[in-house]
Design a protein around this motif. Structure first.
Motif, mmCIF file in Angstrom:
data_model
loop_
_atom_site.group_PDB
_atom_site.id
_atom_site.type_symbol
_atom_site.label_atom_id
_atom_site.label_comp_id
_atom_site.label_asym_id
_atom_site.label_seq_id
_atom_site.Cartn_x
_atom_site.Cartn_y
_atom_site.Cartn_z
ATOM 1 N N THR A 113 0.850 -1.190 0.000
ATOM 2 C CA THR A 113 0.000 0.000 0.000
ATOM 3 C C THR A 113 0.882 1.234 0.000
ATOM 4 O O THR A 113 1.848 1.318 0.743
ATOM 5 C CB THR A 113 -0.902 0.048 1.252
ATOM 6 O OG1 THR A 113 -0.081 -0.079 2.396
ATOM 7 C CG2 THR A 113 -1.977 -1.002 1.224
ATOM 8 N N GLN A 129 -5.392 1.957 -4.229
ATOM 9 C CA GLN A 129 -5.698 0.871 -5.171
ATOM 10 C C GLN A 129 -5.213 1.215 -6.581
ATOM 11 O O GLN A 129 -4.689 0.362 -7.291
ATOM 12 C CB GLN A 129 -7.214 0.613 -5.168
ATOM 13 C CG GLN A 129 -7.635 -0.077 -3.886
ATOM 14 C CD GLN A 129 -9.122 0.023 -3.613
ATOM 15 O OE1 GLN A 129 -9.801 0.930 -4.086
ATOM 16 N NE2 GLN A 129 -9.633 -0.901 -2.830
ATOM 17 N N LYS A 132 -1.438 0.810 -6.818
ATOM 18 C CA LYS A 132 -1.062 -0.606 -6.857
ATOM 19 C C LYS A 132 -1.079 -1.130 -8.296
ATOM 20 O O LYS A 132 -0.184 -1.863 -8.720
ATOM 21 C CB LYS A 132 -2.022 -1.413 -5.978
ATOM 22 C CG LYS A 132 -1.607 -2.846 -5.793
ATOM 23 C CD LYS A 132 -2.532 -3.573 -4.858
ATOM 24 C CE LYS A 132 -2.133 -5.044 -4.802
ATOM 25 N NZ LYS A 132 -3.039 -5.808 -3.953
ATOM 26 N N LEU A 184 -7.871 -3.425 -12.361
ATOM 27 C CA LEU A 184 -8.729 -3.151 -11.195
ATOM 28 C C LEU A 184 -9.817 -4.224 -11.092
ATOM 29 O O LEU A 184 -10.110 -4.730 -10.005
ATOM 30 C CB LEU A 184 -9.374 -1.770 -11.325
ATOM 31 C CG LEU A 184 -8.481 -0.566 -11.022
ATOM 32 C CD1 LEU A 184 -9.160 0.725 -11.448
ATOM 33 C CD2 LEU A 184 -8.127 -0.500 -9.537
ATOM 34 N N TYR A 188 -9.956 -6.707 -7.924
ATOM 35 C CA TYR A 188 -11.093 -6.469 -7.018
ATOM 36 C C TYR A 188 -12.391 -6.871 -7.723
ATOM 37 O O TYR A 188 -13.247 -6.031 -8.001
ATOM 38 C CB TYR A 188 -11.156 -4.991 -6.604
ATOM 39 C CG TYR A 188 -9.841 -4.454 -6.070
ATOM 40 C CD1 TYR A 188 -9.470 -4.684 -4.750
ATOM 41 C CD2 TYR A 188 -8.969 -3.730 -6.886
ATOM 42 C CE1 TYR A 188 -8.259 -4.207 -4.263
ATOM 43 C CE2 TYR A 188 -7.762 -3.257 -6.402
ATOM 44 C CZ TYR A 188 -7.414 -3.497 -5.101
ATOM 45 O OH TYR A 188 -6.215 -3.025 -4.621
#
Lengths: 195, 88
Positions: A113, A129, A132, A184, A188
């Motif tokens: 993070t 996010q 990342k 993404l 997720y």
């Protein structure tokens, strides 16, 4: 105000005051570009130091073919990518070299993070996010995305920095955004479904 | 919120990003590193100069020795190993 080109000439004559003015003008840009690439404040500090040392040493070789700002950004991008490559190669040697810091025992290469210090508080989690997945883009897409979207540079200037055309920058940026959206979704898969 | 909206939010999370401040002592560190690298460069040149002088010195010594030996009369160089051949 002294022109950047005159400052470089003065730095070539080893005038420290000129380096101080150039640092005042560009340190934030260099540091912020480096921190977006490396996602670590210590590494960004090291790259910034390296960039200004290089400028001091190579000032006499500056021929004015590119703008000073373009040259400084180019050096920053190259140094940042070099450090990422070096860190990745050190990670691969993790079998022989400890991946933990001696003093604290923390992971030396932890990039799980990253909190960019300039991101608005309400966007912190989302930006973590995003950083990342930025980290996983190929070098060119990463450079174009960081320089245009994080640094806010115009596409023409980014094209000069990366030694390419504005059209190419535009298409690489579109590809980078597309890749980020895909990544993404991959990382997720359940986000956005029911909340 | 559906996936598309969520991705849009994430992609827009860098809007209005502020520049981070580099550490206050960074310029002093840069100056130190420049002084250090200049010193290292100077030492490197001194080492190169010393090596060249040593190599040239050795070559001169060998050349001088060679020329001196060459100019000596042959007889002097052909001395017998022993003047007494009676071992017992």
């Amino acid at each position: 105000m002294t022109k950047d080109e005159s400052l470089i000439e003065a730095i070539a004559r080893q005038e420290n005051s000129a380096l101080a003015i150039l640092y005042e003008r560009y340190s934030k840009k260099v540091y912020n570009t480096a921190i977006s690439y490396l996602q670590n404040a210590e590494d960004a500090e090291e790259v910034t130091q390296d960039v200004f040392t290089t400028i001091y040493q190579k000032a006499s070789k500056y021929r004015g073919e590119a703008k000073v700002s373009t040259w400084i950004y180019r050096v920053t991008v190259n140094k940042s990518l070099d450090m990422i490559r070096r860190k990745n190669s050190e990670k691969r040697k993790g079998f022989f070299v400890s991946l933990y810091k001696k003093d604290s025992g923390d992971l030396a290469y932890d990039q799980s993070t990253f909190d960019h210090p300039g991101v608005k508080l309400e966007h912190k989690e989302n930006a973590q996010q995003l950083f990342k997945v930025i980290n996983e883009l190929p070098d060119k897409q990463k450079s174009v995305f960081i320089l245009t979207q994080v640094e806010g540079l115009p596409q023409v200037e980014v094209a000069e920095i990366l030694n390419t055309t504005r059209k190419a920058v535009e298409s690489v940026l579109a590809r980078a955004k597309q890749n980020l959206r895909k990544k993404l979704e991959k990382y997720y898969p359940n986000r956005g479904d029911n909340n | 919120m559906n996936m598309e909206e969520w991705k849009k939010d994430i992609m827009g999370s860098l809007d209005g990003i502020q520049r981070a401040e580099p550490p206050a002592d960074l310029f002093a560190k840069i100056q130190d590193s420049i002084v250090h690298s200049e010193a290292v460069k100077k030492i490197k040149w001194q080492l190169v100069a010393a090596s060249v002088i040593i190599i040239l010195g050795c070559n001169l010594f060998v050349a001088k020795d060679y020329l001196t030996t060459k100019n000596q009369p042959k007889q002097e160089l052909q001395l017998p190993y022993s003047s007494n051949f009676n071992i017992y």
